[in-house]
Design a protein around this motif. Structure first.
Motif, PDB file in Angstrom:
ATOM      1  N   VAL A  37       0.863  -1.183   0.000  1.00 48.17           N
ATOM      2  CA  VAL A  37       0.000   0.000   0.000  1.00 48.17           C
ATOM      3  C   VAL A  37       0.895   1.228   0.000  1.00 48.17           C
ATOM      4  O   VAL A  37       1.626   1.480   0.965  1.00 48.17           O
ATOM      5  CB  VAL A  37      -0.937   0.010   1.223  1.00 48.17           C
ATOM      6  CG1 VAL A  37      -1.796   1.272   1.225  1.00 48.17           C
ATOM      7  CG2 VAL A  37      -1.817  -1.235   1.232  1.00 48.17           C
ATOM      8  N   THR A  38       0.864   2.011  -1.076  1.00 50.36           N
ATOM      9  CA  THR A  38       1.757   3.159  -1.231  1.00 50.36           C
ATOM     10  C   THR A  38       1.071   4.491  -0.944  1.00 50.36           C
ATOM     11  O   THR A  38       1.733   5.513  -0.807  1.00 50.36           O
ATOM     12  CB  THR A  38       2.334   3.180  -2.653  1.00 50.36           C
ATOM     13  OG1 THR A  38       1.260   3.083  -3.599  1.00 50.36           O
ATOM     14  CG2 THR A  38       3.283   2.019  -2.860  1.00 50.36           C
ATOM     15  N   ALA A  39      -0.260   4.500  -0.899  1.00 50.04           N
ATOM     16  CA  ALA A  39      -1.025   5.708  -0.582  1.00 50.04           C
ATOM     17  C   ALA A  39      -2.445   5.265  -0.274  1.00 50.04           C
ATOM     18  O   ALA A  39      -2.769   4.075  -0.362  1.00 50.04           O
ATOM     19  CB  ALA A  39      -0.998   6.706  -1.742  1.00 50.04           C
ATOM     20  N   LEU A  40      -3.301   6.215   0.113  1.00 51.17           N
ATOM     21  CA  LEU A  40      -4.694   5.860   0.367  1.00 51.17           C
ATOM     22  C   LEU A  40      -5.307   5.263  -0.889  1.00 51.17           C
ATOM     23  O   LEU A  40      -5.285   5.866  -1.964  1.00 51.17           O
ATOM     24  CB  LEU A  40      -5.489   7.105   0.786  1.00 51.17           C
ATOM     25  CG  LEU A  40      -5.109   7.758   2.112  1.00 51.17           C
ATOM     26  CD1 LEU A  40      -5.987   8.971   2.371  1.00 51.17           C
ATOM     27  CD2 LEU A  40      -5.222   6.761   3.262  1.00 51.17           C
ATOM     28  N   ALA A  41      -5.846   4.024  -0.760  1.00 45.48           N
ATOM     29  CA  ALA A  41      -6.512   3.319  -1.862  1.00 45.48           C
ATOM     30  C   ALA A  41      -5.582   3.097  -3.051  1.00 45.48           C
ATOM     31  O   ALA A  41      -6.037   3.047  -4.193  1.00 45.48           O
ATOM     32  CB  ALA A  41      -7.768   4.076  -2.302  1.00 45.48           C
TER      33      ALA A  41
END
Length: 360
Positions: A37-41
């Motif tokens: 997971v690199t950012a929100l969503a």
């Protein structure tokens, strides 16, 4: 006929030998497949070619399948891929090696990886999330969101909202609250959202905390154009010549093309209390009316469906036109109930007084 038979036999032999050759080709699945997971969503899928895979004279690519939250299947020559998806219910994907050999594609077994859903008690996440974007003339946008607390969310629950647009992420600083002082709404007066961009996603993430339960987070993706509330039309004018009503206006302040807009008119006859709603794609409208009546005129705007339809704008301030001779009628209608009340009260007072005199 003999030539055709010989050709058919040669074709069968060729396909048979190709099959034997293909059966000797070993296709190995990728290795080190990970989800991050690199950012929100946002999820980064990464893998590496199998080091034991013989790539000589082969064209190598990869088949990727997103299994949750929404099924998606695609091929790529890269060894990484970025996907935008809601993650509150988890995420799973799989990848395999594809070899193109002798004009046929040979596939390896799948390699599957999953992201577990974040922890949290059932029915504690927010529900009924809705958001609206308002744009201004200088291409800035405000964002307003509302939601309901989860059915099983304790009274001390604190919800926190974040939005992400491209590489920008920001936490809400201006909340509205319910009777238990739980956050159920958020307002961003200025955002990084740009009205002149088409089809970009706005990610909304809401998590929470409580002393009595683990609050499950919630995410939702919005198409920015689909939740934009268009500004009202400008410079509305009305004129009446004999019984021909003419209405003109200018398109709203917006960065979308003029031809994108559609309009809705409210033409209200005050004399008979009748409202006529009319839709049009032009910036003017005319109608034959009863010029002995007085009318209220309002206009609102929206983008057409082929141009990323959003929310209808607010109505413009009403403009009035037509003869005002019905003011006396309206005044009379208002006075009638008052007159009736006065007569009834006067009758009751007289009756009461007469009864008292009779008793004396």
């Amino acid at each position: 006929a003999s030539i055709a038979l010989k050709y058919s036999l040669l074709l069968v032999y060729y396909r048979f030998f190709c099959f034997l050759a293909d059966s000797t080709v070993q296709v190995l699945p990728p290795v080190n497949f990970t989800l991050t997971v690199t950012a929100l969503a946002e999820v980064l899928l990464q893998w590496k070619p199998n080091p034991d895979q013989d790539q000589k004279n082969y064209s190598v690519s990869y088949g990727v399948e997103i299994m949750t939250p929404v099924k998606e299947l695609y091929d790529t020559k890269n060894t990484h891929s970025i996907r935008i998806a809601v993650l509150h219910n988890g995420f799973s994907a799989r990848v395999r090696t594809l070899l193109l050999y002798n004009n046929s594609q040979i596939e390896s077994n799948w390699v599957t990886v999953k992201l577990q859903a974040p922890s949290g008690a059932v029915e504690t996440s927010v529900t009924n999330l809705s958001c609206v974007i308002y744009t201004t003339v200088n291409n800035t946008a405000s964002l307003h969101c509302t939601w309901l607390a989860g059915k099983e969310a304790p009274e001390d629950t604190k919800y926190f909202l974040f939005y992400r647009y491209n590489s920008y992420t920001e936490e809400c600083q201006e909340y509205s609250k319910d009777k238990w002082k739980r956050n159920i709404g958020c307002r961003f007066s200025n955002t990084y959202i740009r009205a002149n961009e088409i089809g970009q996603s706005v990610v909304i993430h809401i998590n929470g905390s409580s002393k009595h339960a683990a609050i499950k987070p919630f995410e939702q993706l919005f198409n920015q154009n689909a939740i934009e509330k268009v500004n009202p039309p400008r410079n509305v004018t009305v004129s009446l010549k004999e019984n021909n009503l003419q209405i003109n206006w200018e398109e709203p302040i917006s960065f979308v093309r003029k031809i994108c807009f559609e309009y809705q008119l409210s033409i209200y006859n005050l004399k008979i209390s009748y409202e006529q709603i009319v839709k049009t794609e032009s910036n003017s409208f005319n109608l034959r009316i009863d010029d002995t009546c007085r009318y209220s005129i309002k206009v609102q705007a929206n983008r057409q469906s082929w141009c990323n339809e959003g929310f209808w704008s607010d109505w413009t301030k009403p403009l009035y036109i037509g003869k005002n001779q019905n003011v006396f009628v309206y005044l009379w209608r208002a006075l009638i109930p008052l007159s009736l009340v006065y007569l009834i009260c006067h009758f009751l007072i007289r009756k009461t007084c007469s009864a008292e005199v009779a008793v004396i």
